[in-house]
Design a protein around this motif. Sequence first.
Motif, PDB file in Angstrom:
ATOM      1  N   GLU A  72       7.301  20.783 -23.326  1.00 56.04           N
ATOM      2  CA  GLU A  72       7.913  21.206 -22.056  1.00 56.04           C
ATOM      3  C   GLU A  72       7.211  20.644 -20.825  1.00 56.04           C
ATOM      4  O   GLU A  72       7.744  20.751 -19.726  1.00 56.04           O
ATOM      5  CB  GLU A  72       7.878  22.736 -21.948  1.00 56.04           C
ATOM      6  CG  GLU A  72       8.621  23.466 -23.036  1.00 56.04           C
ATOM      7  CD  GLU A  72      10.081  23.687 -22.690  1.00 56.04           C
ATOM      8  OE1 GLU A  72      10.366  23.947 -21.515  1.00 56.04           O
ATOM      9  OE2 GLU A  72      10.914  23.600 -23.604  1.00 56.04           O
ATOM     10  N   ALA A  73       5.982  20.126 -21.001  1.00 59.86           N
ATOM     11  CA  ALA A  73       5.199  19.778 -19.810  1.00 59.86           C
ATOM     12  C   ALA A  73       4.406  18.497 -20.013  1.00 59.86           C
ATOM     13  O   ALA A  73       4.066  18.122 -21.140  1.00 59.86           O
ATOM     14  CB  ALA A  73       4.241  20.933 -19.482  1.00 59.86           C
ATOM     15  N   HIS A  74       4.071  17.875 -18.884  1.00 58.81           N
ATOM     16  CA  HIS A  74       3.221  16.683 -18.931  1.00 58.81           C
ATOM     17  C   HIS A  74       1.741  17.075 -18.792  1.00 58.81           C
ATOM     18  O   HIS A  74       0.851  16.419 -19.323  1.00 58.81           O
ATOM     19  CB  HIS A  74       3.623  15.731 -17.799  1.00 58.81           C
ATOM     20  CG  HIS A  74       2.805  14.485 -17.745  1.00 58.81           C
ATOM     21  ND1 HIS A  74       2.721  13.592 -18.797  1.00 58.81           N
ATOM     22  CD2 HIS A  74       2.000  13.982 -16.763  1.00 58.81           C
ATOM     23  CE1 HIS A  74       1.920  12.597 -18.475  1.00 58.81           C
ATOM     24  NE2 HIS A  74       1.468  12.815 -17.249  1.00 58.81           N
ATOM     25  N   LEU A  95       0.739  15.498 -28.233  1.00 60.50           N
ATOM     26  CA  LEU A  95      -0.013  15.439 -26.977  1.00 60.50           C
ATOM     27  C   LEU A  95      -0.228  14.004 -26.492  1.00 60.50           C
ATOM     28  O   LEU A  95      -0.869  13.777 -25.461  1.00 60.50           O
ATOM     29  CB  LEU A  95      -1.372  16.139 -27.156  1.00 60.50           C
ATOM     30  CG  LEU A  95      -1.283  17.621 -27.543  1.00 60.50           C
ATOM     31  CD1 LEU A  95      -2.673  18.204 -27.817  1.00 60.50           C
ATOM     32  CD2 LEU A  95      -0.590  18.429 -26.448  1.00 60.50           C
ATOM     33  N   GLU A  96       0.342  13.063 -27.200  1.00 56.29           N
ATOM     34  CA  GLU A  96       0.237  11.635 -26.831  1.00 56.29           C
ATOM     35  C   GLU A  96       0.758  11.432 -25.399  1.00 56.29           C
ATOM     36  O   GLU A  96       1.871  11.863 -25.072  1.00 56.29           O
ATOM     37  CB  GLU A  96       1.081  10.827 -27.831  1.00 56.29           C
ATOM     38  CG  GLU A  96       1.067   9.345 -27.624  1.00 56.29           C
ATOM     39  CD  GLU A  96      -0.042   8.666 -28.432  1.00 56.29           C
ATOM     40  OE1 GLU A  96      -0.408   9.179 -29.506  1.00 56.29           O
ATOM     41  OE2 GLU A  96      -0.514   7.630 -27.957  1.00 56.29           O
ATOM     42  N   GLY A  97      -0.046  10.832 -24.551  1.00 48.76           N
ATOM     43  CA  GLY A  97       0.371  10.519 -23.181  1.00 48.76           C
ATOM     44  C   GLY A  97       0.319  11.691 -22.211  1.00 48.76           C
ATOM     45  O   GLY A  97       0.606  11.517 -21.025  1.00 48.76           O
ATOM     46  N   LYS A  98      -0.063  12.871 -22.690  1.00 45.45           N
ATOM     47  CA  LYS A  98      -0.122  14.051 -21.805  1.00 45.45           C
ATOM     48  C   LYS A  98      -1.468  14.110 -21.085  1.00 45.45           C
ATOM     49  O   LYS A  98      -2.452  13.505 -21.525  1.00 45.45           O
ATOM     50  CB  LYS A  98       0.041  15.339 -22.623  1.00 45.45           C
ATOM     51  CG  LYS A  98       1.259  15.366 -23.526  1.00 45.45           C
ATOM     52  CD  LYS A  98       2.493  15.838 -22.812  1.00 45.45           C
ATOM     53  CE  LYS A  98       3.690  15.846 -23.760  1.00 45.45           C
ATOM     54  NZ  LYS A  98       4.891  16.389 -23.202  1.00 45.45           N
ATOM     55  N   VAL A  99      -1.502  14.874 -20.005  1.00 49.12           N
ATOM     56  CA  VAL A  99      -2.759  15.148 -19.314  1.00 49.12           C
ATOM     57  C   VAL A  99      -3.284  16.477 -19.838  1.00 49.12           C
ATOM     58  O   VAL A  99      -2.596  17.504 -19.744  1.00 49.12           O
ATOM     59  CB  VAL A  99      -2.554  15.235 -17.782  1.00 49.12           C
ATOM     60  CG1 VAL A  99      -3.850  15.650 -17.098  1.00 49.12           C
ATOM     61  CG2 VAL A  99      -2.044  13.903 -17.236  1.00 49.12           C
TER      62      VAL A  99
END
Length: 151
Positions: A72-74, A95-99
């Motif tokens: 749902e979130a970055h 979680l790939e590419g997430k902060v």
Amino acid sequence: MNSDSVAMTDLSGMNHKLETVCIFGTGDFGRSLGLRLLQSGYSVVYGSRALKNSLLLPKGSKVMSHTAAACEAHVIFVAVQREHYGFLSSLASDLEGKVLVDVSNNLRRGLYPESNAEYLSRLVPGAMVVKAFNTISAWALQSGGLDANRQ
Ligand code: NAP
């Protein structure tokens, strides 16, 4: 405007939502941070092991599995003790590419050979890890800066 005055943004009248942010962990810090983020206009989803924890969460937030919440979130705040970070490696592809925001503190200096953020980065190599908010207490988040000074 006078140079000796400061315009404060009135958040109460905000009629548009900012982006959705995710918080892993429904403990003291996660709940306090979520409340502040909601008050600031963000949508908040929690990733939790136990959906029954929703009774204690700030009104307006949602709680779901870690995997569903991550989708749902970055930006994802990891409000979980470092000792429990192990479960995050199984979520590495979600979680790939997430902060990932590491808010953790340890009980004492030198407890681990690497920092908690470095450890998190090793567990989830495809995410961007930043360290933030660890010097703010859950109490201060709930009570505001002036009251927190009494701690
Ligand atoms: P807490 O109240 O114990 O909450 C931690 C949460 O982590 C639990 O509610 C649980 O959420 C989750 N958790 C526990 N064991 C887990 C496991 N085995 N696997 C996955 N998740 C697990 O602790 P807290 O005070 O909120 O602290 C959370 C983080 O914030 C820590 O890293 C701490 O250093 C940092 N921090 C806290 C404060 C503060 O004032 N409390 C201030 C600065 C930084 P679910 O049951 O929802 O899964």
